[in-house]
Motif scaffolding. Structure first.
Motif, short mmCIF file in Angstrom:
data_model
loop_
_atom_site.label_atom_id
_atom_site.label_comp_id
_atom_site.label_asym_id
_atom_site.label_seq_id
_atom_site.Cartn_x
_atom_site.Cartn_y
_atom_site.Cartn_z
N MET A 1 -18.41 -74.42 -38.71
CA MET A 1 -17.86 -75.86 -38.26
C MET A 1 -18.41 -77.11 -39.02
N LYS B 1 -19.56 -80.48 -39.95
CA LYS B 1 -20.44 -81.54 -39.28
C LYS B 1 -20.44 -82.53 -40.40
N GLU C 1 -23.73 -85.64 -38.71
CA GLU C 1 -25.17 -84.94 -38.90
C GLU C 1 -25.54 -84.84 -40.37
N LEU D 1 -17.69 -86.47 -23.95
CA LEU D 1 -17.95 -85.85 -25.29
C LEU D 1 -19.03 -86.77 -26.12
N ASN E 1 -21.42 -87.60 -31.94
CA ASN E 1 -21.17 -86.76 -32.91
C ASN E 1 -20.06 -85.73 -32.86
N GLU E 2 -19.92 -85.04 -31.77
CA GLU E 2 -18.85 -84.30 -31.67
C GLU E 2 -17.69 -84.86 -31.57
N ASN F 1 -16.83 -85.72 -35.29
CA ASN F 1 -16.61 -84.55 -36.09
C ASN F 1 -15.21 -83.87 -35.78
N SER F 2 -14.78 -83.99 -34.56
CA SER F 2 -13.76 -83.34 -33.97
C SER F 2 -12.45 -84.22 -34.51
N ARG G 1 -12.15 -83.42 -38.38
CA ARG G 1 -11.53 -82.18 -38.70
C ARG G 1 -10.07 -82.13 -38.45
#
Length: 293
Positions: free
Chosen positions: A1, A3, A6, A217, A220-221, A224-225, A228
């Motif tokens: 995944m 990242k 991070e 959520l 960070n996620e 990142n999501s 992506r």
């Protein structure tokens, strides 16, 4: 995944190294401003045939009689047009006339061999420099207001930091490689700002959309999501844009002062929209949350 957030220290470090190297060259050698900013004279001569390497060397010998060849910019445009640029103070005005007359006699050019002769005074060049900075600052402020209105202030601040990153990276590359800066550079910089902010808005728009769908959520996620989901579009757009600009850079030498900063800016803008803007947005929001706890 994937990242991105991070590993933000890695992305920031790459940019900081390039900018610090650029600042070192700026403070030691300065930026290589052309006559548009320093003042001087540009003479365009109709050479009336394609110039050979031997003829180019002979022109350098003629120039060396009147001034230092290294202080003169010589360009061949449309294969038969010779452009000579002299910075202010490098050569006397009377000597410029003698120089191009000697070129005429040496190569037996026709009487109408001088296509144009343009003089730029110090006052005009200072005014141009001032206007250029005003244009860049005004564009940046306008973008900040627009993004704040469309999204929120944290998105706006992150986007402006990414834009400043692109400006500093482009200036650093120019300082490191001692590339000449003229009026087309400013036009290219404004174009870069528009391209970069568009790429950043695509990512931020997805961040906002994902945030509205799932407010719990983690930041960070969330970032990142969103990256992506948009990274393939950003990369494909950048590649197709770069292919066009690189072709223009190679095939049309007359506009290289415009296409070169575009190439650097598109690469930097694509990098900042993915690796700088979103991580900076996450950092700002985390600090705000800590401050209000």
């Amino acid at each position: 995944m994937l990242k991105i957030v991070e590993k933000s220290k890695i992305w920031f470090s790459i940019s900081i190294i390039i900018v610090l190297a650029g600042l070192f060259f700026m403070f030691t050698n300065g930026l290589n401003f052309g006559i548009d900013f320093k003042g001087g004279t540009v003479v365009k001569i109709d050479f009336q045939k394609e110039m050979s390497q031997e003829e180019s060397a002979e022109i350098d010998n003629i120039i060396s009689k009147y001034c230092d060849v290294d202080d003169t910019e010589k360009r061949i445009m449309n294969k038969t047009e010779l452009e000579l640029s002299f910075k202010q103070g490098v050569i006397e005005k009377e000597s410029i006339g003698k120089l191009h007359k000697e070129i005429k006699e040496k190569f037996q050019l026709k009487d109408d061999y001088v296509l144009s002769e343009r003089n730029i005074g110090a006052t005009v060049s200072k005014e141009l420099t001032k206007t250029a900075w005003i244009a860049v600052v005004a564009a940046t402020i306008a973008m900040l207001i627009y993004i704040t209105f469309r999204f929120e202030i944290t998105f706006g601040v992150a986007a402006i930091i990414a834009l400043l990153h692109d400006i500093l990276i482009t200036l650093s590359v120019y300082a490191i490689f001692d590339v000449k800066i003229n009026t087309p550079f400013i036009v290219a910089m404004l174009t870069i700002l528009g391209y970069s902010i568009n790429d950043t808005i695509v990512v931020f728009d997805r961040v906002r959309e994902n945030k509205n769908k799932n407010r719990k959520l983690p930041l960070n996620e969330l970032a990142n999501s969103s990256i992506r989901q948009t990274i393939s579009r950003s990369i494909n757009t950048s590649i197709s844009t770069l292919m066009t600009i690189v072709c223009l850079f190679i095939l049309v030498p007359a506009i290289r002062e415009f296409t070169l900063p575009l190439i650097v800016g598109v690469l930097s803008g694509s990098y900042s929209s993915i690796f700088i803007a979103s991580p900076v947005w996450v950092m700002i929001n985390k600090r705000l949350k800590k401050a209000y706890k």
